[in-house]
Every structure is written in C-alpha cells, then in structure tokens.
Design a protein around this motif. Structure first.
Motif, short mmCIF file in Angstrom:
data_model
loop_
_atom_site.label_atom_id
_atom_site.label_comp_id
_atom_site.label_asym_id
_atom_site.label_seq_id
_atom_site.Cartn_x
_atom_site.Cartn_y
_atom_site.Cartn_z
N GLU A 226 0.80 -1.23 0.01
CA GLU A 226 0.10 -0.15 -0.08
C GLU A 226 0.87 1.30 0.08
O GLU A 226 0.37 2.37 -0.47
CB GLU A 226 -0.87 0.12 1.37
CG GLU A 226 -0.44 -0.07 2.57
CD GLU A 226 -0.51 -1.57 3.01
OE1 GLU A 226 -0.71 -1.94 4.18
OE2 GLU A 226 -0.07 -2.63 1.93
N ALA A 227 2.08 1.18 0.29
CA ALA A 227 2.88 2.14 0.42
C ALA A 227 3.25 2.33 -1.25
O ALA A 227 4.43 1.97 -1.71
CB ALA A 227 4.10 1.96 1.19
N ASP A 228 2.63 2.74 -2.04
CA ASP A 228 2.96 2.54 -3.48
C ASP A 228 3.28 3.83 -4.36
O ASP A 228 3.28 4.26 -5.59
CB ASP A 228 1.74 2.17 -4.25
CG ASP A 228 0.25 2.77 -3.99
OD1 ASP A 228 0.31 3.97 -3.44
OD2 ASP A 228 -0.70 2.42 -4.64
N SER A 229 3.77 4.92 -3.51
CA SER A 229 4.33 6.22 -3.81
C SER A 229 5.31 6.91 -2.84
O SER A 229 5.06 6.43 -1.74
CB SER A 229 3.21 7.27 -4.32
OG SER A 229 2.56 7.73 -3.12
N TRP A 236 5.33 5.20 6.78
CA TRP A 236 5.79 3.97 6.82
C TRP A 236 7.12 3.69 7.20
O TRP A 236 7.70 2.76 7.94
CB TRP A 236 5.53 2.82 5.43
CG TRP A 236 3.87 2.61 5.15
CD1 TRP A 236 3.18 3.13 4.42
CD2 TRP A 236 3.29 1.59 6.11
NE1 TRP A 236 1.92 2.96 4.43
CE2 TRP A 236 2.01 1.78 5.35
CE3 TRP A 236 3.56 0.83 7.00
CZ2 TRP A 236 0.76 0.95 5.80
CZ3 TRP A 236 2.52 0.18 7.52
CH2 TRP A 236 1.23 0.14 6.97
N TRP A 237 8.06 4.66 6.93
CA TRP A 237 9.39 4.41 7.04
C TRP A 237 9.73 4.00 8.58
O TRP A 237 10.49 3.38 8.83
CB TRP A 237 10.22 5.80 6.60
CG TRP A 237 10.46 5.87 5.17
CD1 TRP A 237 9.93 6.98 4.25
CD2 TRP A 237 10.87 4.97 4.27
NE1 TRP A 237 9.97 6.62 3.16
CE2 TRP A 237 10.86 5.65 3.04
CE3 TRP A 237 11.61 3.81 4.27
CZ2 TRP A 237 11.16 4.91 1.81
CZ3 TRP A 237 11.98 3.38 3.01
CH2 TRP A 237 11.92 3.61 1.91
N ASP A 238 9.02 4.62 9.51
CA ASP A 238 9.55 4.48 10.96
C ASP A 238 8.70 3.42 11.40
O ASP A 238 8.93 3.26 12.65
CB ASP A 238 9.35 5.88 11.82
CG ASP A 238 8.00 6.42 11.69
OD1 ASP A 238 6.95 5.79 11.14
OD2 ASP A 238 7.46 7.28 12.37
N ASN A 353 7.34 -4.14 -3.59
CA ASN A 353 7.53 -3.24 -2.68
C ASN A 353 8.29 -2.10 -3.46
O ASN A 353 8.80 -2.05 -4.41
CB ASN A 353 8.50 -3.75 -1.64
CG ASN A 353 9.82 -3.82 -2.07
OD1 ASN A 353 10.62 -2.83 -2.00
ND2 ASN A 353 10.16 -5.12 -2.30
N LEU A 354 7.99 -0.74 -2.96
CA LEU A 354 8.21 0.52 -3.51
C LEU A 354 9.72 0.47 -4.12
O LEU A 354 9.96 0.93 -5.26
CB LEU A 354 7.79 1.56 -2.75
CG LEU A 354 8.25 3.10 -3.52
CD1 LEU A 354 7.34 3.22 -4.74
CD2 LEU A 354 7.65 4.29 -2.22
N ARG A 355 10.62 0.26 -3.27
CA ARG A 355 11.99 0.42 -3.59
C ARG A 355 12.52 -0.74 -4.16
O ARG A 355 13.86 -0.57 -4.55
CB ARG A 355 12.67 0.59 -2.18
CG ARG A 355 12.68 1.99 -1.33
CD ARG A 355 13.23 3.00 -2.41
NE ARG A 355 14.58 3.30 -1.98
CZ ARG A 355 15.47 3.00 -3.09
NH1 ARG A 355 15.01 2.97 -4.34
NH2 ARG A 355 16.63 3.08 -2.69
#
Length: 371
Positions: A226-229, A236-238, A353-355
C-alpha cells in the motif's frame, strides 16, 4: 543506492558484464556504488573510534587492527536492489536505480572480527538485554546524497557472535583494500544487505537504538504494497524494520534474456548462473533449472571452488551450470531456483515493494530464440 561495490554511473547489464562476473568463483574486481565521492585516506593516520555502551572507549589505528587475530571470510556482498529490474518489469514500476542482476560481488575479506574489537572495548550491556541494542557504523569522511555522513547499524547479538563473521576488513582477495572498496578499513557484514557494510569506517558505537542515518531510516526497507508512492511511503518508514538478512536467490547469467541460442545435436543448451544463500543459512545446497515453465526441474551442477572448503562458503555465492533440453522456437523461457543448507527455497513470485529491494523470485532468462 548503496555504499558498496557497484558502478556509480553505469548500471550492470547482464551481457557481457554479468557473464564475466560469474566466470570465476572469487572475483578479482568488484563493482562500485557509493552515496558520495570516494575519499582517499592516509592509512598511517586513520583511526576508528569505538564508543557508546563500552567500558573502554578506544581509538584504533590500522596497525592496532592488524595486531588483532586476522580472519578470512569468503562472502558475497549484494545491493538490496539486486534484481530490481525484474521486479520493475514483471510486477510494477519501482523507485530506484536499475541494477539488473549484477549488483553483487564475491570476495575473500581479511581483518579482525568485530566481536574481538568489541570484546577489547568491553560492552557494558548485560547479555540478556542485547536483543534490544545495536552496533552502529559510520563514515564521516564525506557528505552523501541524502545526509551529511553515511551510517548503518546491525543488532548487537549479531555483532557479538563470532560465528556471524562480521569483519573490519583490511584486505580484499589477499591485497590491501583499495580506496573504492573502503580503504583503509570497512565493515563486511556477511549475509546482510550491503548497505550495512560501511566503507571508510571511522566510528563504531554500541547504542540503544538503530543508526539515525538517512540510509538506515529512510531506505533499504521492504515497505508494504500500500506504500505505492514516495508520498505514501513517508508514514511507513518509521514503522518498518530495516532490511538485514538478504533472502535466498539465484540468477541465470547465460543465456541472457532476449538473446538467440543454438541448441546442440541433442536439443540442449548450456545454462549458467549464480546462487546466494539466505542470511547465515548457507551454503547453497541445490540449484534446479526448468525449461518448461516450472512443470519439471532438473538439478544443476554446483561448481566447487578449488581452494575453499564447503564449510567456508556459508555466505558465499555458488556458481552453477546445467544443460537443459528446450524446444526450438521463439519466446522461450528458463527458470532457476536455489535451496540453501537450512531449506530456504526460492518461490515463483514475491510481493511488490516501492524500493524494489530483496527481489528473489525464480531466476529467469526470457524472450529466448532457440535455433
């Protein structure tokens, strides 16, 4: 985007560079990837500080590090974004430099164990509390793309376990570490994402939290789908753990995708590649190859290094080869899948995943034209 051995300017295509990469068990040269300019440091004056939760804060010269017991570790270092290209093209676009399948190297590293250095400093944390503590590595020699310095960290139990082979490397393949590989001293973290193998090391800190460096906190994490941008990723990073162990993986180097291949009189072609174990679960125990979309599989031959014992290859890549029967025609596909000593096996597909990090679905050569 990782402080490790890959070209800054030139993504590593599978042909012909990856073919050269898998031509020998231990590579004589690696590929460079840094987040900033390469510093050229004077080994005679450079020092590494050890501080934080220790009894004796230390400032060690290269000579001091050489005076400690020296260990040899054969291991692969790979970018967390190795095979990002396949996630990008098979699943969905990702955010990151396209390294194809060659953001990896395999070397013999020499230096003292991090465990021995920390023992010399005297960690003050009781063993039963190690699980919540960390060892942070830093290079303050140059600014980076996203921060004023480069840093990373690993859990304290991993650092304190001599069986995990964490080294302060002074040599690479029997030669003095060159500047582009982190001279005069770098961390080598076998089985762990290459981002934690900090080059040009000048500081080691035992602490209660992870490194606060950008590349530990805002990169090299497997974010949820869901972290698609980039914007959605911020929340989400933390919440997501930093990537540590790299997963089981394999790559087909020969033949390259979208190439023409001539079968022999028996209707077979040669397939070659490399395989990587999961974290500390190596060595690789088996590689299988399929030329019929995964319906049937045959074992590949694992190539043995003449100088290394199998017990030394816990974190090393395994080169492999096979001859597979394949029908003539266009748009043919070959898969590979690896299994390591602890039974970790590649699966057909993985979650996006995004990255684009830690992609480890079946190795694949597709779009083949077989004559």
């Amino acid at each position: 985007m990782v402080q490790l051995e890959y070209s800054v300017e030139e993504p590593l295509n599978r042909e012909p560079k990856l073919e050269r990469l898998v031509s020998s068990f231990i590579t004589e040269e690696g590929y460079d990837r840094n987040h900033g300019p390469i510093p050229h440091l004077d080994a005679s004056t450079h020092r590494v500080s050890i501080n934080g939760l220790v009894q004796n804060e230390l400032s060690l010269s290269v000579a001091d590090l050489k005076s400690l017991p020296q260990h040899n570790i054969i291991c692969a270092l790979q970018c967390a974004g190795n095979r990002r290209h396949t996630m990008r093209t098979k699943l969905k676009e990702v955010s990151g430099i396209d390294w194809f399948d060659g953001a990896v190297m395999n070397c013999k590293w020499t230096g003292p164990l991090l465990h021995d250095v920390l023992e010399k400093a005297g960690v003050t944390v009781e063993k039963e509390k190690w699980e919540s503590k960390h060892v942070a590595f830093a290079c303050h020699q140059t600014a980076t793309q996203e921060d004023e310095w480069y840093g990373a960290s690993i859990p304290l139990p991993r650092a304190m376990d001599p069986e995990c082979g964490i080294l302060l490397a002074l040599e690479m393949n029997g030669k003095t570490l060159p500047p582009n590989h982190g001279a005069p001293v770098r961390v080598v973290t076998p089985g762990i994402a290459g981002a934690r193998s900090v080059k040009w090391l000048d500081s080691i800190t035992v602490q209660t939290s992870e490194s606060n460096n950008y590349y530990q906190q805002h990169d090299y994490k497997i974010l949820p789908p869901e972290a698609d941008s980039v914007e959605k990723a911020e929340k989400w990073w933390d919440k997501v753990n930093a990537l540590q162990d790299m997963p089981i993986n394999s790559v087909i180097a020969i033949p390259a995708s979208d190439s023409k291949v001539k079968a022999d009189e028996n209707g077979t072609i040669e397939v070659k590649g490399y395989a990587l174990p999961s974290g500390s679960d190596g060595p690789i125990a088996r590689v299988e190859v399929s030329a019929d979309g995964g319906k049937t599989w045959q074992d590949a031959e694992l190539l043995k290094d003449r100088e290394a014992e199998q017990s030394e290859l816990k974190w090393a890549w395994s080169l492999w080869k096979a001859r597979v029967r394949i029908a003539k025609g266009k748009d043919k596909k070959i898969f590979s899948r690896a299994t390591d000593r602890n039974g970790n096996t590649q699966v057909e597909t993985v979650e996006w995943n995004l990255r684009g990090v830690a992609y480890n679905a079946y190795g694949e050569a597709s779009g083949l034209e077989v004559d």
